[in-house]
Design a protein around this motif. Structure first.
Motif, PDB file in Angstrom:
ATOM      1  N   HIS A  75       5.409   2.198   5.770  1.00 42.82           N
ATOM      2  CA  HIS A  75       4.352   3.050   6.492  1.00 42.82           C
ATOM      3  C   HIS A  75       5.010   3.229   7.798  1.00 42.82           C
ATOM      4  CE1 HIS A  75       1.542   0.088   7.886  1.00 42.82           C
ATOM      5  NE2 HIS A  75       1.973  -0.640   6.853  1.00 42.82           N
ATOM      6  N   ASP A  86       4.743  -4.012  11.676  1.00 42.10           N
ATOM      7  CA  ASP A  86       3.943  -3.787  10.521  1.00 42.10           C
ATOM      8  C   ASP A  86       4.115  -2.540  10.033  1.00 42.10           C
ATOM      9  OD1 ASP A  86       1.802  -3.297   8.650  1.00 42.10           O
ATOM     10  OD2 ASP A  86       0.148  -3.690  10.328  1.00 42.10           O
ATOM     11  N   GLY A  87       4.691  -2.374   8.698  1.00 39.70           N
ATOM     12  CA  GLY A  87       4.754  -0.983   8.067  1.00 39.70           C
ATOM     13  C   GLY A  87       6.240  -0.596   8.521  1.00 39.70           C
ATOM     14  N   GLU A 118      -1.677   4.279   5.807  1.00 39.80           N
ATOM     15  CA  GLU A 118      -1.863   3.011   5.233  1.00 39.80           C
ATOM     16  C   GLU A 118      -2.981   2.353   5.767  1.00 39.80           C
ATOM     17  OE1 GLU A 118      -1.563  -1.450   4.240  1.00 39.80           O
ATOM     18  OE2 GLU A 118      -1.338  -0.384   6.228  1.00 39.80           O
ATOM     19  N   GLU A 119      -3.012   2.283   6.984  1.00 42.65           N
ATOM     20  CA  GLU A 119      -3.931   1.442   7.981  1.00 42.65           C
ATOM     21  C   GLU A 119      -5.418   1.619   7.767  1.00 42.65           C
ATOM     22  OE1 GLU A 119      -2.925  -1.283   9.010  1.00 42.65           O
ATOM     23  OE2 GLU A 119      -0.832  -1.228   9.615  1.00 42.65           O
ATOM     24  N   HIS A 186       7.694  -6.328   4.312  1.00 40.93           N
ATOM     25  CA  HIS A 186       6.627  -6.117   5.214  1.00 40.93           C
ATOM     26  C   HIS A 186       6.604  -7.610   6.060  1.00 40.93           C
ATOM     27  CE1 HIS A 186       2.678  -5.100   6.589  1.00 40.93           C
ATOM     28  NE2 HIS A 186       2.726  -4.077   6.284  1.00 40.93           N
ATOM     29  N   HIS A 357      -1.698  -4.139   0.253  1.00 41.75           N
ATOM     30  CA  HIS A 357      -0.473  -3.260   0.580  1.00 41.75           C
ATOM     31  C   HIS A 357      -0.427  -2.042  -0.282  1.00 41.75           C
ATOM     32  CE1 HIS A 357       0.900  -5.807   3.926  1.00 41.75           C
ATOM     33  NE2 HIS A 357       0.854  -6.861   3.040  1.00 41.75           N
TER      34      HIS A 357
HETATM   35 ZN   LIG Z   1       1.231  -2.743   7.183  1.00 40.47          ZN
END
Ligand SMILES: [Zn+2]
Length: 412
Positions: A75, A86-87, A118-119, A186, A357
């Protein structure tokens, strides 16, 4: 050097969409759109295009000799002041997998997905795009969501060409894909790999979660005039339960199968220094990879709260907040992932994922596995988030090996 190219892309994305405080790619906002535009350009260089599904997830397809499909995801959205990995580590590694196959048709079809939101950092609902694609999103539960500025989710979606009431069409669209595997790289976002000094980990699945509020009701009374044996102190019952929950986590943890219990909220009434607390409410968040263990932990917590209530002469009531069952990854893909990590690093550490996730949403629909990269100081969702570059290179190489192994496995 292919791993280098992935890191260069990540650095460029961070430069374009971050500030001194970290990544600013809040879902459905202008910086996120900019990130996706930049990514579209990157994909365009390979002669490929992007298709957006009904939930706003972006897909890139490399058609193969077979319609059987391997999906590689991540993401691009971030929390405010987020980390550089992150992502987007998953998305850029997936882009490299696409690059490796874009020239000649691979034996199976390869798809990259950049999941939308996603977050859940803006509207409070994580895994929004992937849960729509998985068909698990309850539209009516998110319909009224607003961000802190009062912008409604439905309007933010519309601004990005997504109709809330059509989001679940993404599920039909995904079902039309002959998906045989979902892979995601990830950053760990925790301290386990660091504590073992391992660059890369094989993820067994995502923890199941039991989330509840526990409310103790006693009697508020004067702190000077009420003798200790005559008190009905709701806070002490809550405190005793919280301590017992730590013991529950210790008791149910086994090497390689850690579990956690957290009391993160304490509300006490009347909240006066001269009053015995008459009401105390605490939250409880329990997580485990094994459904049986999780159920036993919950039973133990119920017993502990009842005992604490009895011993403090107060009443106790439970209220459910949220639960999700553990999502275990596919044994065959786990074996391939382990092989890939071992070939690159010499051994293969297995660990569960505490955070959820997008991969968890895919588990009911296709074989899934994830790989983790080392988190410096176990930090994530902050500008300090990092993986040392040599470890990052190793992990990216291991992940690309996993993609190749999965393609070969699905083709056979
Ligand atoms: Zn993430």
């Amino acid at each position: 050097m292919i791993a280098r190219r992935v890191i260069d892309d990540l650095r460029e994305l961070a430069r374009r969409t971050g500030t001194a405080d970290g990544a600013q790619r809040l879902a459905w906002g202008p910086v996120w759109r900019e990130a996706r535009e930049w990514f579209r350009g990157r994909v365009g260089e390979l002669g490929l295009g992007i298709e957006t599904d009904s939930a706003g997830n972006n897909w890139v397809t490399v058609p193969g000799a077979s319609t059987r499909t391997v999906i590689v995801g991540g993401h691009l959205d971030s929390v405010p002041n987020g980390g550089w990995l992150d992502g987007c580590l998953g998305v850029m590694a997936a882009l490299e997998a696409v690059r490796m196959h874009a020239g000649a048709a691979p034996p199976v079809t390869l798809k990259l997905v950049d999941w939308a939101d996603e977050e859940g950092a803006r509207f409070g609902r994580s895994l929004l795009g992937s849960s729509a694609a998985a068909g698990s999103l309850k539209i009516d539960e998110v319909r009224a969501l607003q961000d802190r500025q009062g912008t409604r989710l439905v309007d933010a979606l519309a601004e990005n060409g997504v109709a809330l009431d059509r989001m679940l069409d993404a599920h039909r669209e995904l079902k039309a894909v002959d998906a045989r595997a979902y892979l995601e790289l990830h950053i760990e976002q925790g301290p386990v790999l660091e504590s073992l000094n391992k660059p890369t980990g094989v993820v067994l699945g995502t923890f199941g979660v039991e989330r509840h509020m526990i409310r103790f009701t006693g009697q508020a009374a004067h702190s000077g005039s009420t003798p200790i044996p005559m008190r009905r102190d709701a806070f002490l019952a809550a405190a005793q339960t919280a301590l017992e929950c730590r013991e529950i986590a210790r008791r149910h943890s086994q090497p390689g199968a850690g579990v956690v219990c957290t009391v993160g909220v304490v509300n006490v009434e009347p909240k006066i220094v001269t009053a015995v607390p008459g009401v105390c409410e605490i939250s409880l968040d329990q997580r485990a990879l094994d459904a049986g263990v999780l159920a036993a932990m919950l039973r133990d917590a119920h017993e502990a709260s009842a005992r604490a209530a009895r011993e403090n002469n107060v009443a106790v009531e439970w209220r459910d907040l949220w639960r999700i069952e553990p999502r275990l990854f596919d044994p065959k893909l786990l074996a391939l992932c382990e092989e890939a990590v071992r070939e690159e690093t010499g051994d293969a550490t297995r660990l569960p994922s505490g955070p959820l996730h997008d991969a968890a949403e895919m588990v009911p629909h296709m074989p899934v596995v994830m790989m983790f990269a080392y988190s410096s100081n176990g930090l994530s969702h902050c500008k300090e988030e990092d993986t040392p570059e040599p470890y990052l290179e190793t992990t990216i190489r291991a992940f690309l090996r996993l993609v190749e192994k999965t393609v070969a496995h699905v083709a056979s």
